[in-house]
Structures are given as structure tokens and as C-alpha cells.
Design a protein around this motif. Sequence first.
Motif, mmCIF file in Angstrom:
data_model
loop_
_atom_site.group_PDB
_atom_site.id
_atom_site.type_symbol
_atom_site.label_atom_id
_atom_site.label_comp_id
_atom_site.label_asym_id
_atom_site.label_seq_id
_atom_site.Cartn_x
_atom_site.Cartn_y
_atom_site.Cartn_z
ATOM 1 N N ARG A 137 0.776 -1.230 0.132
ATOM 2 C CA ARG A 137 -0.304 0.105 -0.084
ATOM 3 C C ARG A 137 0.912 1.021 0.192
ATOM 4 N NH1 ARG A 137 -3.703 0.364 3.974
ATOM 5 N NH2 ARG A 137 -5.044 1.583 3.125
ATOM 6 N N PHE A 138 1.833 0.880 0.425
ATOM 7 C CA PHE A 138 2.647 2.523 0.369
ATOM 8 C C PHE A 138 4.348 2.196 -0.456
ATOM 9 C CE2 PHE A 138 0.184 1.662 4.843
ATOM 10 C CZ PHE A 138 0.077 3.079 4.095
ATOM 11 N N ARG A 139 4.734 3.001 -1.277
ATOM 12 C CA ARG A 139 6.163 2.734 -2.047
ATOM 13 C C ARG A 139 6.990 3.089 -1.351
ATOM 14 N NH1 ARG A 139 9.403 2.603 -3.535
ATOM 15 N NH2 ARG A 139 11.289 3.282 -4.906
ATOM 16 N N LYS A 140 6.909 3.721 0.456
ATOM 17 C CA LYS A 140 8.362 3.719 1.009
ATOM 18 C C LYS A 140 8.052 3.612 2.088
ATOM 19 C CE LYS A 140 10.811 6.811 -2.130
ATOM 20 N NZ LYS A 140 11.424 8.529 -2.221
ATOM 21 N N ILE A 141 8.853 2.483 3.121
ATOM 22 C CA ILE A 141 8.545 2.628 4.196
ATOM 23 C C ILE A 141 9.668 2.857 4.814
ATOM 24 C CG2 ILE A 141 7.704 0.199 6.044
ATOM 25 C CD1 ILE A 141 7.926 -1.180 3.470
ATOM 26 N N VAL A 142 9.012 3.934 5.933
ATOM 27 C CA VAL A 142 10.255 4.996 6.516
ATOM 28 C C VAL A 142 10.256 4.493 7.512
ATOM 29 C CG1 VAL A 142 10.833 7.000 6.664
ATOM 30 C CG2 VAL A 142 9.429 6.672 4.442
ATOM 31 N N ILE A 143 11.045 4.527 8.439
ATOM 32 C CA ILE A 143 11.911 3.751 9.947
ATOM 33 C C ILE A 143 12.179 5.349 10.576
ATOM 34 C CG2 ILE A 143 12.647 2.244 11.464
ATOM 35 C CD1 ILE A 143 13.461 0.230 10.182
ATOM 36 N N ALA A 144 11.462 5.782 10.767
ATOM 37 C CA ALA A 144 11.259 7.373 11.673
ATOM 38 C C ALA A 144 11.680 6.649 12.878
ATOM 39 C CB ALA A 144 10.204 8.005 11.673
#
Length: 634
Positions: A475-482
Motif C-alpha cells: 500500500r506504500f511505495r516507501k516504508i520509512v523507519i522514523a
Amino acid sequence: MAGNVQYTEDSIKSLDWKEHIRLRPGMYIGKLGDGSAQDDGIYVLVKEILDNSIDEHMMGNGRTIEVKISEHKVEIRDYGRGIPLGKVIDCVSKINTGGKYDSGAFQKSVGLNGVGTKAVNALSEYFLVQSFREGQTKAAQFDKGELIEDHPIGKTSERNGTKIIFSPDSSVFKNYHFIPEYLENQIWNYAFLNSGLTINFNGVKYYSQNGLLDLLDRKVDEDSRRYPTIHLKGNDIEMALTHTNQYGEEYYSFVNGQFTTQGGTHLAAFRESIVKSIREFFKKDFDAADIRQGVVAAIAVRVMEPVFESQTKTKLGSHSVGPDGPTLRTFVNDFVKVELDNYLHKHPDTANAILKRILQSERERKEISGIKKLANERAKKANLHNKKLRDCRVHYDDPKAKEEQKNETMLFITEGDSASGSITKSRNVQTQAVFSLRGKPLNCFGMTKKVVYENEEFNLLQHALNIEDGIEGLRFRKIVIATDADVDGMHIRLLIMTYFLQFFPDLVKNGHLFILDTPLFRVRNKKETIYCYTDEERQRAIHKLGKTSEITRFKGLGEISPNEFGAFIGEDIRLEPIILNKETKIADLLGFYMGKNTPTRQEFIISRLKVEKDLDLGATVQDNDESEDEKEVA
């Protein structure tokens, strides 16, 4: 018509070619980006020029291509026929001008729209094209598509071919930088698909003797492979296939030498025909998921006039092979059915290894079927009111959404209410979602997939991403660990990475996982504010704004105000991609960092310990809560 806006002849505007490309670059190169993702625009620019050189090679002209790429400049020289001298300027600056419309001159080529090179020209702040042909040469120089120097035809002793040098426009591709691993993958793919071609990339030769067999050898760790790679070739089709110990499926698909990152008809047919052929060989109706679990495979087809679903050619539409040939689906199915069946009859050891892998997947699936059902019911209820997920409106798997927006979709994985709150308030609700963790997640190293269903947090994350049945529905192009850049934040970062590497390695290998880079310092005076991501940047900012400037050290994401946070996750967002290279053995990597506390790891840590002394910052230092008692720089 809203208001009093008049709709007259003056409202109709006609843009010239370069204005249109610069106004709507997404139509031509997919997306912009800064180079942190492997499908960002700067790599598409490189690809568009290289495609032309590859097409020349495929037509039997030139066996070597020279590629030099520095931080902001690309130079590509082929030894093909060279652009006809009288058409050098037209070929790079007139839409619908090119040799690819003449199917006799270019058969089964990639670039058919006559647009690629023009898009590179329009989106470059410097663009030089030079053709060498039969002892003569012609060159022209452009700036953002505008001809600024037309060199007359002159004599040359150089071999026939074309040279193009360009620098992407830094006002379009903000803060861009080329990542060597992405370029190397791009170059290797060209080499694998074109036996006999040598690409000299920044002084290193890339050459493949065995095509897709070499590709899988580079992608798959020897220890993880369950049997020697199956490699089959036919007219206009080639495939390679093996099973590994890892979870998930991994595919590399190509059309006419073009890496179709989003698959399409040929890949769908390939996945379908692997299942069909194996079921028929063993005469058992195995579950498709059990057959494909752990598969790593590649397929390349060559077709006349391929129909792609976008200018960037990342997904193939459906069509026939040749004017009167079978559909591509039938063509792929027929080849795999006959050739794979023959291979398995000739290699009973391989057939046996495949059977063992299928039965293992079947056992694992049945073991977790009960808990999976309960977990999915729980996740369905949670999805109605998932407190952990603040969703966005556009999703990567939405067929109706615009390509540009889909490519901007990202999920921030945060820890703690304050950090989640800052991101939630400052995010773009169209394309940015937030998933909030409760403290530190479980270290899942060495566990089976059962833990993904047993652990509520992991299960909800899996559902938020929609990756339970593979990454096609992502569902998301980028998975960002924040997470914060402190010890706890780094630990959480490692635990999340372990989760993805352990259970969804294909998601990481396909370039979907990133780490959010946030500033360590804010340096400001009354006129200007500069955010600094490194100590070097801080020193430069102090030098620019003066020693009396105020320096704020950010300690955690939750302490940055939402207004400020918006600047760090907007168009100037800095993301660090998680890249796995060939040398990275996932099992060894996770075992070393996330396994039991071995003497080896203790020695590794002790040998790298550093003692940081208090630094004289040479200016007023404040925490972001404006207190002045913190002067240590981490």
C-alpha cells in the motif's frame, strides 16, 4: 464556471516540447526524487540514454559502451552507427523524431515513443550530444532543452558511435545524488540481458556470459539455495528459477532488455505457469503459495512493439507476440510448461528438492492456519479503528490513483506518542501515513512466521502494509523507519529491520525500506535558519551565520515542533535507503547483530568504542526546549 473567470481563446495555451516536459516531468520519467530510491528520476535519465546504446548493440552495432558517472555528471559513449549527422539536433530536441519508428532499423527495441532523450535534454542543466560517423563528427550543446551551441560538422579519427554528456537540473531534482549500488544494479541488468556486451562503468568492466543464470547467481546466496539454478532459453524468451530458504517470492522481469520493476503480463503468466507446470509434473494440486514460497526467479522476453503502461516502461500491458502470434500469456505458458517439465524429468535431484521445499511450506502454513485466522479477524476489527495507523488517502496499489502520487506514498514507522504526534500533525495527509509502535518491538530473529500472527503489533503492521500474500498489494511505495538517533532509537531501528529482513526480504530487496534522516542541529540568527544533519554542516552554518548565532541540538523527534517537522518530511525529505548487496548474507547478518551475545560481537563493539570529548561549539548552544545546560555533542 466558478467566479468570473473568462474562458476565451486566450485561455488555450500551447506549450512547446521542453516546456511541457518541465511542467509535467512525471509523465515522461515517472517521478523526480533525490536519488535515494532506485526508481527516482535521475536513474531514469541514465536509463533513457543507455537504452538507445543498448538498442544499437541489439541490432549488431557495437560491443562496448563506456559509462562514467560522477556526483552530478553522466557521460555515455557507445560504438554503434552514430546518429545521422544531419539529424543530431532533431533527435534530441524534436518530439516524435527518431529511428525507432522504422521497425526495419530497430526491431524489438525498448524506446518506441521518440521521447526519452528529449526528456533527458529538457531536464538537464547541461546536455551535450556528439555523433561520430564515417570520419566526421557533429555536436550540439543545450541548457534545459534550449540549444545554446550548434557546432559545425568536422573531421574525426574516432570510431563511429554517439556520445552524450548531461547533468540533471538541480532545480528539478533537488539535493540529488547518485547511489553507486543502484547504478551498479542498473548496469548489471544490461549486462545480464545482452550476452557479448561489455559495459565499462567508472573503470570497471561488466560482462555476462550466461545471462539470467548469472543474474540469479548474483542475487541468491549460495547457502540459501535449495538446488542449482534452473536456466532455460528459447526464441525470444529466457528464464532462471530456484527455491531458497527465505520467506516470500522474488522476481526479476524484463521486456526487450527493459527491467519491468512493476511486472505486467509476462510476469503474471510466468508465476502462473510455474505453479501449473509443477502441479502437472507431480500430479498433485499443491497450494500455489506453497509452490512459490521461497522462489527467486527471472524472466526475459522480446516482443515486437511492446505496449507499456507508462512512458517509464516499468509495467508491460497485454498484447500478442508479433502481428499474428499467440498472446504473450500463452507464449510464456507454453514455453515454461514444456521446458520446465523436460528439465525436471532429466534432473530428478532438483525435482526432489522442489518437492521437499513445497512440503515444508505446506507444513508451516498448516501449523499457523489456526492462529492466522484469529489474528486476521483481530486485525480486521482493528482496521476499522486502528489506533496504531493514521492512514493517508492515496495508496501505492490503487489502480485509479495518478502515478506521480502513488510514487510519493510512504508509511512512517514511529515510536512513542510524541514523535507520532509531530509527524501526524505535519504530514501530507494525501500520501503520508503513520504507524505508531508501543515501545520496543520483539526481537524476532530465528523465529518462524507464526510470530507475525502471534504478535499483535507485527500483525497490524503487516495488515497496514497489505503484504501478507506478497508485495504485489503493497500500500506504500516507501516504508520509512522514523526513530530517534539515540541508542534506544537505533535499537528499535534494528528490531524493525530484523522483522522485514526475516519475513519480508523481497520488500527490502525491491528498495522499499528507508530510514528517515532528521537534523541534529538548528543554527539560526535573526535573518536565517539552517538545519544541519552532520557536524560538518553545523560548522559550515556557523561560519556562514557567524559565531553569535544560536545553535539548538535536537535530542528526539518528539521535541521538534510539528511546524518545523513539516520541513523535514516535505519535498526536502532526506531518506537513507536500506540496500542489500551481493555480499550481504541475511542469515549471517541477522545472526551477528540480533542473535545471542557472542564473544565475536563483544569484540566487534569494544574495538569500535569511541570516547567523545565535549566540543567547543563556538556559539550559543541550546536544547530545543531552549535550556542552556546541554553542551555535549553526540
